[in-house]
Design a protein around this motif. Sequence first.
Motif, PDB file in Angstrom:
ATOM      1  N   GLY A   1       0.808  -1.208   0.000  1.00  0.00           N
ATOM      2  CA  GLY A   1       0.000   0.000   0.000  1.00  0.00           C
ATOM      3  C   GLY A   1       0.837   1.252   0.000  1.00  0.00           C
ATOM      4  N   ASP A   2       0.150   2.384  -0.142  1.00  0.00           N
ATOM      5  CA  ASP A   2       0.837   3.680  -0.198  1.00  0.00           C
ATOM      6  C   ASP A   2       0.286   4.673   0.822  1.00  0.00           C
ATOM      7  OD1 ASP A   2      -1.619   4.275  -1.261  1.00  0.00           O
ATOM      8  OD2 ASP A   2      -0.891   4.933  -3.222  1.00  0.00           O
ATOM      9  N   ARG A   3      -0.502   4.159   1.831  1.00  0.00           N
ATOM     10  CA  ARG A   3      -1.132   4.970   2.865  1.00  0.00           C
ATOM     11  C   ARG A   3      -2.268   5.825   2.309  1.00  0.00           C
ATOM     12  NH1 ARG A   3       1.964   8.601   6.008  1.00  0.00           N
ATOM     13  NH2 ARG A   3       0.266   8.371   7.523  1.00  0.00           N
ATOM     14  N   VAL A   4      -2.691   5.535   1.085  1.00  0.00           N
ATOM     15  CA  VAL A   4      -3.903   6.106   0.527  1.00  0.00           C
ATOM     16  C   VAL A   4      -4.858   4.963   0.190  1.00  0.00           C
ATOM     17  CG1 VAL A   4      -4.905   7.465  -1.358  1.00  0.00           C
ATOM     18  CG2 VAL A   4      -2.720   8.142  -0.342  1.00  0.00           C
ATOM     19  N   THR A   5      -4.317   3.933  -0.436  1.00  0.00           N
ATOM     20  CA  THR A   5      -5.056   2.714  -0.665  1.00  0.00           C
ATOM     21  C   THR A   5      -4.086   1.550  -0.551  1.00  0.00           C
ATOM     22  OG1 THR A   5      -6.662   1.612  -2.097  1.00  0.00           O
ATOM     23  CG2 THR A   5      -4.794   2.714  -3.174  1.00  0.00           C
ATOM     24  N   CYS A   6      -4.564   0.339  -0.822  1.00  0.00           N
ATOM     25  CA  CYS A   6      -3.720  -0.831  -0.634  1.00  0.00           C
ATOM     26  C   CYS A   6      -4.228  -1.970  -1.507  1.00  0.00           C
ATOM     27  CB  CYS A   6      -3.674  -1.251   0.833  1.00  0.00           C
ATOM     28  SG  CYS A   6      -5.294  -1.644   1.492  1.00  0.00           S
ATOM     29  N   ALA A   7      -3.488  -3.078  -1.519  1.00  0.00           N
ATOM     30  CA  ALA A   7      -3.862  -4.243  -2.303  1.00  0.00           C
ATOM     31  C   ALA A   7      -3.420  -5.491  -1.556  1.00  0.00           C
ATOM     32  CB  ALA A   7      -3.213  -4.195  -3.687  1.00  0.00           C
ATOM     33  N   LEU A   8      -4.152  -6.582  -1.764  1.00  0.00           N
ATOM     34  CA  LEU A   8      -3.777  -7.884  -1.213  1.00  0.00           C
ATOM     35  C   LEU A   8      -3.227  -8.749  -2.337  1.00  0.00           C
ATOM     36  CD1 LEU A   8      -6.655  -8.815   1.265  1.00  0.00           C
ATOM     37  CD2 LEU A   8      -4.539  -7.567   1.707  1.00  0.00           C
ATOM     38  N   VAL A   9      -2.060  -9.349  -2.079  1.00  0.00           N
ATOM     39  CA  VAL A   9      -1.354 -10.168  -3.064  1.00  0.00           C
ATOM     40  C   VAL A   9      -1.269 -11.588  -2.534  1.00  0.00           C
ATOM     41  CG1 VAL A   9       0.702 -10.351  -4.506  1.00  0.00           C
ATOM     42  CG2 VAL A   9       0.042  -8.121  -3.565  1.00  0.00           C
ATOM     43  N   SER A  10      -1.692 -12.567  -3.341  1.00  0.00           N
ATOM     44  CA  SER A  10      -1.658 -13.954  -2.897  1.00  0.00           C
ATOM     45  C   SER A  10      -0.282 -14.558  -3.125  1.00  0.00           C
ATOM     46  CB  SER A  10      -2.713 -14.778  -3.640  1.00  0.00           C
ATOM     47  OG  SER A  10      -2.294 -15.039  -4.969  1.00  0.00           O
ATOM     48  N   LYS A  11      -0.066 -15.727  -2.530  1.00  0.00           N
ATOM     49  CA  LYS A  11       1.202 -16.434  -2.705  1.00  0.00           C
ATOM     50  C   LYS A  11       1.463 -16.788  -4.165  1.00  0.00           C
ATOM     51  CE  LYS A  11       2.319 -18.740   1.657  1.00  0.00           C
ATOM     52  NZ  LYS A  11       2.412 -20.050   2.347  1.00  0.00           N
TER      53      LYS A  11
ATOM     54  N   TRP B   1      -7.487  -8.153  -4.303  1.00  0.00           N
ATOM     55  CA  TRP B   1      -8.272  -7.100  -3.644  1.00  0.00           C
ATOM     56  C   TRP B   1      -7.533  -5.787  -3.781  1.00  0.00           C
ATOM     57  CZ3 TRP B   1     -12.991  -6.058  -2.150  1.00  0.00           C
ATOM     58  CH2 TRP B   1     -13.234  -4.985  -1.280  1.00  0.00           C
ATOM     59  N   ALA B   2      -8.221  -4.792  -4.311  1.00  0.00           N
ATOM     60  CA  ALA B   2      -7.677  -3.436  -4.367  1.00  0.00           C
ATOM     61  C   ALA B   2      -8.828  -2.486  -4.652  1.00  0.00           C
ATOM     62  CB  ALA B   2      -6.606  -3.293  -5.442  1.00  0.00           C
ATOM     63  N   CYS B   3      -8.813  -1.353  -3.972  1.00  0.00           N
ATOM     64  CA  CYS B   3      -9.832  -0.317  -4.140  1.00  0.00           C
ATOM     65  C   CYS B   3      -9.145   0.979  -4.547  1.00  0.00           C
ATOM     66  CB  CYS B   3     -10.604  -0.111  -2.836  1.00  0.00           C
ATOM     67  SG  CYS B   3     -11.435  -1.589  -2.224  1.00  0.00           S
ATOM     68  N   PHE B   4      -9.771   1.713  -5.436  1.00  0.00           N
ATOM     69  CA  PHE B   4      -9.238   3.001  -5.862  1.00  0.00           C
ATOM     70  C   PHE B   4     -10.384   4.012  -5.909  1.00  0.00           C
ATOM     71  CE2 PHE B   4      -6.341  -0.043  -7.933  1.00  0.00           C
ATOM     72  CZ  PHE B   4      -5.130   0.432  -7.487  1.00  0.00           C
ATOM     73  N   PRO B   5     -10.098   5.300  -5.552  1.00  0.00           N
ATOM     74  CA  PRO B   5      -8.786   5.842  -5.211  1.00  0.00           C
ATOM     75  C   PRO B   5      -8.401   5.711  -3.736  1.00  0.00           C
ATOM     76  CG  PRO B   5     -10.382   7.601  -5.348  1.00  0.00           C
ATOM     77  CD  PRO B   5     -11.110   6.353  -5.749  1.00  0.00           C
ATOM     78  N   ARG B   6      -9.347   5.295  -2.848  1.00  0.00           N
ATOM     79  CA  ARG B   6      -9.053   5.196  -1.423  1.00  0.00           C
ATOM     80  C   ARG B   6      -9.305   3.766  -0.954  1.00  0.00           C
ATOM     81  NH1 ARG B   6     -12.168  10.051   1.695  1.00  0.00           N
ATOM     82  NH2 ARG B   6     -13.466   8.250   2.226  1.00  0.00           N
ATOM     83  N   MET B   7      -8.877   3.501   0.283  1.00  0.00           N
ATOM     84  CA  MET B   7      -9.081   2.182   0.863  1.00  0.00           C
ATOM     85  C   MET B   7     -10.549   1.809   0.963  1.00  0.00           C
ATOM     86  SD  MET B   7      -6.244   1.884   3.920  1.00  0.00           S
ATOM     87  CE  MET B   7      -5.728   3.569   4.209  1.00  0.00           C
TER      88      MET B   7
END
Length: 645
Positions: free
Chosen positions: A47-57, A63-69
Amino acid sequence: MAGRDGRPSARLLPWLRRILGRKELAQGAAAPSFGQYDPIEDYAIIGDRVTCALVSKRGSIDWACFPRMDSPSVFARILDAGKGGFWSITPAVPFEATRRYLPDTNVLETTFRTPDGEAVLVDFMPTQSADFERLGESAIVRILTGIRGAIPFRIHFEPRFDYARATTAWSVHERAGVRAAHFDEALTLHTDVPLRIEGAAAVGEFRLASGEQRTFVASYRRPAPLFWRSNVEEAAHRALQSTQEYWRNWIARCEYDGPYADLVRRSALVLRLLDYAPTGAIVAAPTTSLPEEIGGCRNWDYRYSWVRDTTFTLYAFHVLGYHEEGETFLSWVLDMTRGQPQSLRVLYGIGGEQENVEFELPHLEGYMGSRPVRVGNAAQRQRQLDIFGELLDVAYFEFKCGCSISQELWPLLRAAVDYVCEVWREPDFGLWEVRTAPRHFVYSKVLCWVAIDRGIRLAKAEKLPADLERWEATAAEIRETVLQHGYDPERGAFVESFGHRDLDASVLALPLRGFIPADDPRMVSTVERIIEELSVDGLIRRTSPSFEDGLPGDEGAFLLVNFWLVDCLALMGRLDEARARFEYLLGLANDVGLYSEMVDPKTGRFLGNFPQAFTHVALISSAANLAAVERREPLPFHQPALHRG
């Protein structure tokens, strides 16, 4: 002690089994079949402290939301494997994967190994200081490097805007990548790998040999850009360096030097990711509707800033030496309430929004069929009286850190204490946010006492104007009422609420907040009853199975209260048992040191939203508390009980 990976060492296993009453550790249990869904513990966060993403193995951003979490999702395969949307970069042949965060950063590194080769994928989101995009934009950068041999890869890029409710419009640039757009927003994938549009996705194949590198940048813009960027690869590598520097510079200020430092620092980095930079609001978790029970309906949107969760996080930051966040929070509360404490809400939007509507997304099947998928959280409209205790506690430990209470802040704090004196006798919906009629929860009453107690301490220490006679009389009345109606002498335990005999692990906070000494016989017997009656395979539940919260179904073991049990045992002088439980909890972290809200005590599988701020806060606090007890020092910011009667 814990091994290098944070899991209990072999010599501790017999002790843990004896203390926790388990035949095997959770990691040794057979995993259930997850079908198309990856286990929650198989994810990591960037993440960048504005939004974030979940990455699998397996290298999939699910999972990712834009422009905010808290914005509508663009990738949501974690909530619907068929149509949620995802972005994967994965070997096209069978592989094994290991991963780690680059030291002292939130930059994720995944290593893919096949019989014919090895490659490393680096995933990160440039921080605003990285200057990769103009301020207010976010990007996901993925850099894939061949290490040995050669591996065929497949890329699948499928943004599904607005929780997969929108239709995506595509455009393709032969040398620059692809662009997915919905009305005035767009997600542009910059890459020199040739991609083609197949249905709702852009896909492609390529072969990566040793020494070769491919760079992929997905850049979100609103309004949609009119041009295609050039020199993206060079900018991505600059951003990688500056992003690593950002995280390392921040964690270098961490003052914690006790045991378990690696997991403490990782938890601190997670909490920093959940701290929304534009306002300083801290989200409880960056996801919605990950279930507390597989197939159940206890699925909530945690992408909001709870006053309670935020104060717990500030406590952890203070323990680690980060003190400025407390002042930011109190200023924010002052702005939100305009000095009127009765207007303080349980939770807010991360931009300071004071209203939200809870609704369901019936077109999404939910994680492993766990419905409904919810957006918004109706708990915002509940009365939860403990939040005033949390507010005064934050102000008090700011004072303990050397800050003076300003003339602008004290009127709000004084008004909050006066308000608590008026309303503490009323029922509320409690810490667990029940969806039944309100009750007289013991935890809420004790936190009302905390609000008044901290107000008294501040007024006396700073010689501030206050109705001390009334405050002291009310604090004494609350204490007497809790001891009379909140403790069941037949059960030998503090109970969930007045008139109910159910156990509730939230009362483990009573000695931590200074309401009663941990070695008081009533507290000692309460701890014993909780261990005996709320334990499932060595972990404790937050409530009795008979607890009525207005919802059907079950839930996993709530990790926060398991860490509180560690703290209580340490305060009681049962240090070996406290340490054993703590190290067992460390062993429940996933491979990169992250925790969800709950775990299935029988399998160790994660449940609930992920990663969960509460859990990482509790880990930091327990590590610091254990270190203090071992050194025979006072616990950080712990207020010893003033009374033993």
